[in-house]
Design a protein around this motif. Structure first.
Motif, PDB file in Angstrom:
ATOM      1  N   TYR A  40       0.840  -1.200   0.000  1.00 44.88           N
ATOM      2  CA  TYR A  40       0.000   0.000   0.000  1.00 44.88           C
ATOM      3  C   TYR A  40       0.876   1.252   0.000  1.00 44.88           C
ATOM      4  O   TYR A  40       0.634   2.194  -0.772  1.00 44.88           O
ATOM      5  N   LEU A  41       1.902   1.260   0.853  1.00 48.95           N
ATOM      6  CA  LEU A  41       2.794   2.417   0.909  1.00 48.95           C
ATOM      7  C   LEU A  41       3.540   2.598  -0.414  1.00 48.95           C
ATOM      8  O   LEU A  41       3.680   3.724  -0.920  1.00 48.95           O
ATOM      9  N   LEU A  42       4.023   1.494  -0.991  1.00 49.15           N
ATOM     10  CA  LEU A  42       4.727   1.568  -2.269  1.00 49.15           C
ATOM     11  C   LEU A  42       3.787   2.040  -3.384  1.00 49.15           C
ATOM     12  O   LEU A  42       4.174   2.823  -4.252  1.00 49.15           O
ATOM     13  N   ALA A  43       2.540   1.566  -3.338  1.00 48.24           N
ATOM     14  CA  ALA A  43       1.561   1.970  -4.347  1.00 48.24           C
ATOM     15  C   ALA A  43       1.203   3.449  -4.230  1.00 48.24           C
ATOM     16  O   ALA A  43       0.792   4.071  -5.218  1.00 48.24           O
ATOM     17  N   ARG A  44       1.369   4.009  -3.032  1.00 44.45           N
ATOM     18  CA  ARG A  44       1.082   5.429  -2.823  1.00 44.45           C
ATOM     19  C   ARG A  44       2.287   6.304  -3.160  1.00 44.45           C
ATOM     20  O   ARG A  44       2.273   7.511  -2.910  1.00 44.45           O
ATOM     21  N   GLY A  45       3.351   5.685  -3.709  1.00 38.34           N
ATOM     22  CA  GLY A  45       4.485   6.448  -4.214  1.00 38.34           C
ATOM     23  C   GLY A  45       5.712   6.480  -3.331  1.00 38.34           C
ATOM     24  O   GLY A  45       6.696   7.153  -3.652  1.00 38.34           O
ATOM     25  N   LEU A  46       5.712   5.737  -2.205  1.00 40.60           N
ATOM     26  CA  LEU A  46       6.877   5.716  -1.320  1.00 40.60           C
ATOM     27  C   LEU A  46       7.933   4.748  -1.861  1.00 40.60           C
ATOM     28  O   LEU A  46       7.598   3.745  -2.505  1.00 40.60           O
ATOM     29  N   SER A  47       9.207   5.041  -1.609  1.00 42.81           N
ATOM     30  CA  SER A  47      10.303   4.150  -1.983  1.00 42.81           C
ATOM     31  C   SER A  47      10.598   3.195  -0.832  1.00 42.81           C
ATOM     32  O   SER A  47      10.038   3.321   0.258  1.00 42.81           O
ATOM     33  N   ASP A  48      11.515   2.221  -1.066  1.00 43.99           N
ATOM     34  CA  ASP A  48      11.920   1.321   0.015  1.00 43.99           C
ATOM     35  C   ASP A  48      12.478   2.108   1.201  1.00 43.99           C
ATOM     36  O   ASP A  48      12.208   1.795   2.362  1.00 43.99           O
ATOM     37  N   GLY A  49      13.279   3.133   0.889  1.00 43.54           N
ATOM     38  CA  GLY A  49      13.834   3.961   1.964  1.00 43.54           C
ATOM     39  C   GLY A  49      12.757   4.720   2.712  1.00 43.54           C
ATOM     40  O   GLY A  49      12.820   4.869   3.939  1.00 43.54           O
ATOM     41  N   ASP A  50      11.743   5.216   1.970  1.00 42.45           N
ATOM     42  CA  ASP A  50      10.627   5.922   2.608  1.00 42.45           C
ATOM     43  C   ASP A  50       9.853   4.987   3.539  1.00 42.45           C
ATOM     44  O   ASP A  50       9.410   5.400   4.620  1.00 42.45           O
ATOM     45  N   VAL A  51       9.691   3.740   3.099  1.00 37.68           N
ATOM     46  CA  VAL A  51       8.995   2.753   3.930  1.00 37.68           C
ATOM     47  C   VAL A  51       9.743   2.563   5.248  1.00 37.68           C
ATOM     48  O   VAL A  51       9.145   2.527   6.330  1.00 37.68           O
ATOM     49  N   MET A  89      -5.648   3.560  18.547  1.00 38.53           N
ATOM     50  CA  MET A  89      -5.125   2.722  17.469  1.00 38.53           C
ATOM     51  C   MET A  89      -6.155   2.543  16.364  1.00 38.53           C
ATOM     52  O   MET A  89      -5.811   2.463  15.180  1.00 38.53           O
ATOM     53  N   SER A  90      -7.430   2.503  16.732  1.00 35.22           N
ATOM     54  CA  SER A  90      -8.479   2.428  15.727  1.00 35.22           C
ATOM     55  C   SER A  90      -8.463   3.675  14.838  1.00 35.22           C
ATOM     56  O   SER A  90      -8.569   3.583  13.607  1.00 35.22           O
ATOM     57  N   VAL A  91      -8.294   4.836  15.465  1.00 34.31           N
ATOM     58  CA  VAL A  91      -8.220   6.087  14.699  1.00 34.31           C
ATOM     59  C   VAL A  91      -7.052   6.054  13.719  1.00 34.31           C
ATOM     60  O   VAL A  91      -7.157   6.490  12.567  1.00 34.31           O
ATOM     61  N   SER A  92      -5.914   5.506  14.163  1.00 31.99           N
ATOM     62  CA  SER A  92      -4.736   5.466  13.292  1.00 31.99           C
ATOM     63  C   SER A  92      -4.988   4.607  12.060  1.00 31.99           C
ATOM     64  O   SER A  92      -4.512   4.929  10.960  1.00 31.99           O
ATOM     65  N   MET A  93      -5.746   3.505  12.207  1.00 33.54           N
ATOM     66  CA  MET A  93      -6.066   2.677  11.045  1.00 33.54           C
ATOM     67  C   MET A  93      -6.911   3.453  10.036  1.00 33.54           C
ATOM     68  O   MET A  93      -6.666   3.403   8.828  1.00 33.54           O
ATOM     69  N   PHE A  94      -7.905   4.174  10.531  1.00 31.15           N
ATOM     70  CA  PHE A  94      -8.741   4.968   9.635  1.00 31.15           C
ATOM     71  C   PHE A  94      -7.916   6.056   8.929  1.00 31.15           C
ATOM     72  O   PHE A  94      -8.189   6.400   7.782  1.00 31.15           O
ATOM     73  N   ALA A  95      -6.908   6.589   9.623  1.00 29.67           N
ATOM     74  CA  ALA A  95      -6.110   7.677   9.053  1.00 29.67           C
ATOM     75  C   ALA A  95      -5.315   7.233   7.831  1.00 29.67           C
ATOM     76  O   ALA A  95      -4.999   8.056   6.957  1.00 29.67           O
ATOM     77  N   PHE A  96      -4.976   5.938   7.745  1.00 28.16           N
ATOM     78  CA  PHE A  96      -4.258   5.446   6.566  1.00 28.16           C
ATOM     79  C   PHE A  96      -5.053   5.688   5.283  1.00 28.16           C
ATOM     80  O   PHE A  96      -4.465   5.873   4.213  1.00 28.16           O
ATOM     81  N   THR A  97      -6.358   5.665   5.375  1.00 25.59           N
ATOM     82  CA  THR A  97      -7.185   5.763   4.166  1.00 25.59           C
ATOM     83  C   THR A  97      -7.166   7.143   3.541  1.00 25.59           C
ATOM     84  O   THR A  97      -7.533   7.296   2.370  1.00 25.59           O
ATOM     85  N   SER A  99      -4.347   9.241   3.777  1.00 26.41           N
ATOM     86  CA  SER A  99      -2.962   9.690   3.670  1.00 26.41           C
ATOM     87  C   SER A  99      -2.400   9.302   2.303  1.00 26.41           C
ATOM     88  O   SER A  99      -2.746   8.252   1.758  1.00 26.41           O
ATOM     89  N   GLY A 100      -1.503  10.152   1.767  1.00 27.61           N
ATOM     90  CA  GLY A 100      -0.980   9.858   0.441  1.00 27.61           C
ATOM     91  C   GLY A 100       0.384  10.436   0.164  1.00 27.61           C
ATOM     92  O   GLY A 100       0.775  10.557  -1.005  1.00 27.61           O
ATOM     93  N   SER A 101       1.127  10.813   1.213  1.00 28.05           N
ATOM     94  CA  SER A 101       2.459  11.388   1.012  1.00 28.05           C
ATOM     95  C   SER A 101       3.342  10.970   2.178  1.00 28.05           C
ATOM     96  O   SER A 101       2.862  10.504   3.216  1.00 28.05           O
ATOM     97  N   SER A 106       4.083   9.827   7.734  1.00 27.38           N
ATOM     98  CA  SER A 106       4.953  10.022   8.896  1.00 27.38           C
ATOM     99  C   SER A 106       4.127  10.398  10.118  1.00 27.38           C
ATOM    100  O   SER A 106       4.326   9.867  11.221  1.00 27.38           O
ATOM    101  N   ALA A 107       3.173  11.319   9.932  1.00 26.42           N
ATOM    102  CA  ALA A 107       2.319  11.737  11.041  1.00 26.42           C
ATOM    103  C   ALA A 107       1.460  10.578  11.542  1.00 26.42           C
ATOM    104  O   ALA A 107       1.283  10.393  12.753  1.00 26.42           O
TER     105      ALA A 107
END
Length: 404
Positions: A40-51, A89-97, A99-101, A106-107
């Motif tokens: 998911y992170l890679l598909a959103r444009g992050l590199s291996d280093g960003d991950v 932690m539930s809020v953090s899961m929803f926040a992934f949806t 996020s796109g940078s 990071s936040a």
């Protein structure tokens, strides 16, 4: 350490309480996102280093919040702190949806790490205190292992679902994970607070000065300081490797749509090992386990440099070592701590683990960018095996507390 009632002889009320603990552990599963989060992170444009960076920042959040939230757990009660963690932690899961940078992720990862700290020391302290009051603390490893098995079986089932849901919409697994995590708050509300907090004696009796004195006395004691460094090194390897399981096994020929099934297999095998943790302890002891665990970890992972398909059994072996090591670590630390202040000291220990994980994830991510994830993981695993065995030449990291 108590010498109370064994689990097999427990009253119906206490058996029900243990089963509620298993159910709570099951709700902690984020299996919906395990098989796909790196993709998911890679598909959103992050590199291996960003991950590696954003995952490292997760532990930066852990490091910054561990001691304050551990103290909060000692002040407001273990159960209440666990409820706060579950909701955040539930809020953090929803926040992934949404996020796109790199800055947004990071936040989210920092927030996720802070949410985890409300349970990292408190969850272990809550279970140990309940056993002291109602059963026998020698049952800690067994109950933790079986709770871990409940977590892993749930994760196996939801991992299969997560892989399917990811194919429909990349965001759905995170929504599902948010809901299953939130359900844990309902389970916790049906469980009692430990006696000292139920009687409103715990928090009022524990000041910030008491917290500092407890940390200074216990955390720096010889029986803890070497053990914490030793196990921090050991557990940093699976925390790094978990970031790259998905691209490595896809490279080995596993289709992306089969990752959920593969993760389910990982977790079911690990659940079997976790469920039988008491047998491992009876045969080798906690000291014996930690003597060989770093070598087992390195040996399990090294095979993927010879044949790509060996990454699959290698990751299974790594996860088994990780699961048993976390359970034995909790038993050992709790055996050496007093009840009041336990969550604070455990959170301080978690802060040290968090620092190690930050270094390994960010540093390991940079190495993975340079030489590839497989070589980076294996090289660091071998380095940790050598370093931990060298530490044993100077000081035994596991010291007897009458339980190991």
């Amino acid at each position: 350490m108590s010498e109370g009632t064994r689990l097999a002889d427990a009253s119906r009320e206490n058996r029900v309480l243990v089963w509620k603990f298993y159910l709570y552990r099951a709700t902690l599963s984020e299996g919906f996102v395990y098989p796909i989060i790196t993709l998911y992170l890679l598909a959103r444009g992050l590199s291996d280093g960003d991950v590696g960076l954003v995952n490292g920042l997760f532990f930066a959040g852990v490091v910054g919040a561990e001691i304050p939230t551990g103290y909060v757990g000692d002040k407001i009660g273990r159960r209440n702190s666990l409820i706060v963690s579950t909701l955040l932690m539930s809020v953090s899961m929803f926040a992934f949806t949404v996020s796109g940078s790199v800055p947004a992720f990071s936040a989210v990862y920092v927030f996720w790490g802070i949410a985890l700290t409300f349970r990292s020391g408190t969850g272990s302290a809550y279970l140990y205190d309940m056993l002291e009051e109602r059963l026998d603390t020698d049952e800690y490893s067994k109950i933790t292992g079986r709770g871990g098995a409940a977590f892993l079986v749930t994760s196996a089932i939801t991992s299969i679902a997560g892989g399917v849901l990811y194919g429909i919409d990349h965001r759905i697994p995170f929504v599902a994970a948010g809901f299953i995590t939130a359900s844990g708050a309902l389970v916790l509300l049906s469980m009692p607070e430990t006696e000292q907090y139920a009687e409103r004696e715990g928090g009022s009796a524990f000041s910030a000065r008491d917290a500092w004195e407890t940390v200074r006395e216990k955390f720096l004691a010889p029986e803890l300081r070497t053990f914490i460094v030793y196990t921090a090194l050991l557990l940093s390897i699976p925390e790094l490797a978990d970031l790259y399981i998905q691209p490595i096994v896809v490279e080995a020929g596993v289709p992306e749509q089969s990752l959920g099934v593969l993760y389910a297999g990982f977790m079911l095998v690990t659940a079997f090992a976790s469920y039988n943790i008491d047998r491992v302890r009876d045969r080798v002891g906690i000291g014996g386990w930690f003597a060989v665990a770093p070598v087992l970890m390195a040996a399990a992972l090294a095979g993927m440099l010879v044949e790509p398909w060996l990454a699959i059994p290698g990751f299974v072996g790594m996860r088994i070592v990780k699961s048993l090591s976390y359970a034995f670590r909790g038993q050992y630390l709790n055996d050496h701590l007093p009840s009041l202040g336990r969550a604070t000291v455990l959170s301080t220990a978690s802060m040290v683990y968090g620092v190690s994980f930050v270094v390994f994830r960010i540093g390991g991510g940079a190495v993975a960018d340079a030489v590839g994830p497989k070589l980076a993981i294996v090289a660091l695993a071998i380095a940790v095996a050598v370093l931990t065995q060298s530490l044993r030449l100077f000081s035994d990291p596991v010291r007897d507390a009458g339980s190991n």
